[in-house]
Write an enzyme that holds these catalytic residues in place. Structure first.
Site, PDB file in Angstrom:
ATOM      1  N   LYS A 113       0.833  -1.214   0.000  1.00 54.61           N
ATOM      2  CA  LYS A 113       0.000   0.000   0.000  1.00 54.61           C
ATOM      3  C   LYS A 113       0.861   1.255   0.000  1.00 54.61           C
ATOM      4  O   LYS A 113       0.494   2.251  -0.610  1.00 54.61           O
ATOM      5  CB  LYS A 113      -0.957   0.014   1.195  1.00 54.61           C
ATOM      6  CG  LYS A 113      -2.139  -0.914   0.994  1.00 54.61           C
ATOM      7  CD  LYS A 113      -3.329  -0.512   1.834  1.00 54.61           C
ATOM      8  CE  LYS A 113      -4.516  -1.403   1.536  1.00 54.61           C
ATOM      9  NZ  LYS A 113      -5.583  -1.271   2.503  1.00 54.61           N
ATOM     10  N   LYS A 195      -3.254 -10.820  -6.416  1.00 57.48           N
ATOM     11  CA  LYS A 195      -4.607 -11.106  -5.912  1.00 57.48           C
ATOM     12  C   LYS A 195      -5.625 -10.080  -6.437  1.00 57.48           C
ATOM     13  O   LYS A 195      -5.274  -8.919  -6.688  1.00 57.48           O
ATOM     14  CB  LYS A 195      -4.610 -11.141  -4.377  1.00 57.48           C
ATOM     15  CG  LYS A 195      -4.340  -9.816  -3.731  1.00 57.48           C
ATOM     16  CD  LYS A 195      -4.717  -9.794  -2.261  1.00 57.48           C
ATOM     17  CE  LYS A 195      -4.531  -8.369  -1.779  1.00 57.48           C
ATOM     18  NZ  LYS A 195      -5.075  -7.996  -0.540  1.00 57.48           N
ATOM     19  N   LYS A 198      -9.780  -4.649  -4.514  1.00 58.61           N
ATOM     20  CA  LYS A 198     -10.761  -3.577  -4.653  1.00 58.61           C
ATOM     21  C   LYS A 198     -10.117  -2.310  -5.213  1.00 58.61           C
ATOM     22  O   LYS A 198     -10.776  -1.487  -5.804  1.00 58.61           O
ATOM     23  CB  LYS A 198     -11.313  -3.207  -3.264  1.00 58.61           C
ATOM     24  CG  LYS A 198     -12.259  -4.201  -2.679  1.00 58.61           C
ATOM     25  CD  LYS A 198     -12.812  -3.700  -1.341  1.00 58.61           C
ATOM     26  CE  LYS A 198     -12.186  -4.411  -0.185  1.00 58.61           C
ATOM     27  NZ  LYS A 198     -12.811  -4.248   1.096  1.00 58.61           N
TER      28      LYS A 198
HETATM   29  P1  TYM Z   1     -10.389  -6.443   3.385  1.00 59.19           P
HETATM   30  O1  TYM Z   1     -11.550  -5.528   3.472  1.00 59.19           O
HETATM   31  O2  TYM Z   1      -9.234  -6.024   2.545  1.00 59.19           O
HETATM   32  O3  TYM Z   1     -10.841  -7.857   2.845  1.00 59.19           O
HETATM   33  C1  TYM Z   1     -11.933  -8.525   3.420  1.00 59.19           C
HETATM   34  C2  TYM Z   1     -11.706 -10.017   3.407  1.00 59.19           C
HETATM   35  O4  TYM Z   1     -11.545 -10.476   2.071  1.00 59.19           O
HETATM   36  C3  TYM Z   1     -10.370 -11.271   1.969  1.00 59.19           C
HETATM   37  N1  TYM Z   1      -9.810 -11.062   0.618  1.00 59.19           N
HETATM   38  C4  TYM Z   1      -9.632 -12.033  -0.269  1.00 59.19           C
HETATM   39  N2  TYM Z   1      -9.869 -13.367  -0.211  1.00 59.19           N
HETATM   40  C5  TYM Z   1      -9.587 -14.098  -1.324  1.00 59.19           C
HETATM   41  N3  TYM Z   1      -9.074 -13.561  -2.455  1.00 59.19           N
HETATM   42  C6  TYM Z   1      -8.822 -12.244  -2.554  1.00 59.19           C
HETATM   43  N4  TYM Z   1      -8.337 -11.727  -3.681  1.00 59.19           N
HETATM   44  C7  TYM Z   1      -9.102 -11.411  -1.433  1.00 59.19           C
HETATM   45  N5  TYM Z   1      -8.973 -10.095  -1.191  1.00 59.19           N
HETATM   46  C8  TYM Z   1      -9.411  -9.895   0.075  1.00 59.19           C
HETATM   47  C9  TYM Z   1      -9.450 -10.741   3.044  1.00 59.19           C
HETATM   48  O5  TYM Z   1      -8.490 -11.694   3.418  1.00 59.19           O
HETATM   49  C10 TYM Z   1     -10.425 -10.434   4.159  1.00 59.19           C
HETATM   50  O6  TYM Z   1     -10.700 -11.595   4.925  1.00 59.19           O
HETATM   51  N6  TYM Z   1      -7.509  -6.339   7.434  1.00 59.19           N
HETATM   52  C11 TYM Z   1      -8.746  -6.869   6.952  1.00 59.19           C
HETATM   53  C12 TYM Z   1      -9.944  -6.298   7.672  1.00 59.19           C
HETATM   54  C13 TYM Z   1      -9.891  -6.445   9.159  1.00 59.19           C
HETATM   55  C14 TYM Z   1     -10.067  -7.651   9.882  1.00 59.19           C
HETATM   56  C15 TYM Z   1      -9.964  -7.293  11.254  1.00 59.19           C
HETATM   57  C16 TYM Z   1     -10.266  -8.972   9.491  1.00 59.19           C
HETATM   58  C17 TYM Z   1      -9.717  -5.456  10.066  1.00 59.19           C
HETATM   59  N7  TYM Z   1      -9.757  -5.957  11.342  1.00 59.19           N
HETATM   60  C18 TYM Z   1     -10.080  -8.262  12.259  1.00 59.19           C
HETATM   61  C19 TYM Z   1     -10.380  -9.936  10.510  1.00 59.19           C
HETATM   62  C20 TYM Z   1     -10.278  -9.581  11.872  1.00 59.19           C
HETATM   63  C21 TYM Z   1      -8.831  -6.541   5.468  1.00 59.19           C
HETATM   64  O7  TYM Z   1      -7.935  -6.011   4.911  1.00 59.19           O
HETATM   65  O8  TYM Z   1      -9.969  -6.813   4.876  1.00 59.19           O
END
Ligand code: TYM
Length: 327
Positions: A113, A195, A198
């Site tokens: 990032k 990967k 978004k």
């Molecule tokens: P975020 O919003 O980026 O992504 C949400 C969830 O989607 C999964 N993910 C994917 N899984 C498969 N293939 C992909 N290309 C892909 N892109 C994203 C992510 O692994 C995630 O599970 N840091 C976290 C948010 C968060 C969180 C937490 C999660 C904040 N606090 C506490 C669990 C527990 C995140 O970046 O989510």
């Protein structure tokens, strides 16, 4: 016996895509009867990259609606907005005092990032994994269902829990990762080596859950494919493996069956059928999504925050006592 607790969340940034669904939320839906579930809309994480306030407000509601439309049952699961519970930021500060610069500097997501936003490498972006550890540890979480990209952050959460416990006495449960084998890392449709994301520069990278079915079909038909035309699941064919995984996640069929079905047929047939599967999934999802009102979801978040606060406040009292700031 009480159920094990799981906690997870999605950031309200841009449009949620099928990778987020397959990697995380689908798993939440599948296990919601087995566990005591808490799912947050992690807005404090989202602002580590600039968000227009009016978009952020909409995206918070959209993510909560998405949880419901994908099948999370609000009667069984606690759903809330992270910033409604101030203890997340409070515990983050305390954990900051035991987190090491070196361990945060190693985080891949931070490196990626900061490389893609060189104009805004802010302290929040750097500290993001500590806030995530606070989210998890506040709720006595036993397991965290996420996609594969969050594994490194979960390891940090575990390390911080262990470090805190050894400094101040047993306080936090050391959480286990809950990462599925298939669908945990969906790759970009325009680049199968990175990967699905978004924030990818091209919208041909992902299928957003709010893409029109026609748009989504076009994206599948345009998705890059590997050389040759044989349908097989082979690491030398990363683009096809990714499309087969998406097919399998949507249809529930195992990959070997799908391969068998398309043996002797080319990529064209396969992609056409996959594009129909994706479109049908989106029509169904969007119908449910559009039927949920803003008011309904706002009410749910208010109720969820009340419940989450109760758990978090109790944990913070314990933490304050342990570290000696409660007199
Ligand atoms: P975020 O919003 O980026 O992504 C949400 C969830 O989607 C999964 N993910 C994917 N899984 C498969 N293939 C992909 N290309 C892909 N892109 C994203 C992510 O692994 C995630 O599970 N840091 C976290 C948010 C968060 C969180 C937490 C999660 C904040 N606090 C506490 C669990 C527990 C995140 O970046 O989510």
């Amino acid at each position: 016996m009480s159920k094990k607790r799981i906690f997870s969340g999605v950031q309200p940034t841009n449009n949620i895509h099928i990778g987020n669904y397959f990697g995380a939320i689908k798993n939440w839906v599948d296990v919601q009867d087995q566990f005591d579930c808490i799912f947050s809309v992690v807005d404090l994480h989202a602002i580590t990259v600039y968000q227009k306030p009016e978009d952020l407000r909409q995206n918070i509601l959209k993510i909560a609606k998405t949880y419901l439309a994908l099948g999370i049952n609000p009667k069984k699961c606690l759903i809330f907005q992270q910033s409604d519970v101030k203890e997340h930021a409070e515990l983050c500060w305390i954990l900051n005092s035991i987190a090491k610069m070196g361990e945060l500097e190693r985080m891949t997501q931070y490196k990626d990032k900061s490389a893609s936003h060189p104009e805004n490498i802010n302290v929040g972006l750097f500290d993001y994994p500590v806030l995530m550890a606070a989210d998890i540890l506040l709720y006595n979480t036993q397991a965290v269902p996420v996609g594969e990209d969050q594994k490194q952050h979960l390891e940090l959460a575990r390390d911080l829990a262990i470090r805190f416990n050894s400094l101040y006495g047993e306080t936090f449960i050391v959480p286990e990762p809950m990462i599925k084998k298939e669908g945990c890392r969906i790759m970009g449709l325009d680049n199968p080596y990175k990967k699905m994301s978004k924030s990818a520069p091209s919208s041909y990278n992902y299928i957003s859950l709010l893409d029109s079915p026609e748009e989504a079909k076009k994206k599948i038909m345009k998705a890059v494919t590997d050389s040759g035309s044989e349908i097989k699941f082979d690491t030398e064919k990363p683009a096809l493996c990714n499309l087969l995984t998406i097919y399998s996640q949507l249809s529930g069929e195992i990959i070997s069956n799908i391969v068998e079905k398309y043996t002797g047929r080319g990529y064209g047939d396969f992609k056409k059928d996959l594009s129909e599967l994706v479109a049908n999934f989106l029509v169904d999802f969007q119908k449910k999504f559009n039927a949920i009102s803003d008011e309904e979801v706002q009410e749910l978040l208010v109720k969820g925050a009340k419940k989450a606060r109760k758990i978090a406040e109790k944990k913070m009292e314990e933490v304050k006592e342990k570290i000696g700031i409660k007199i």
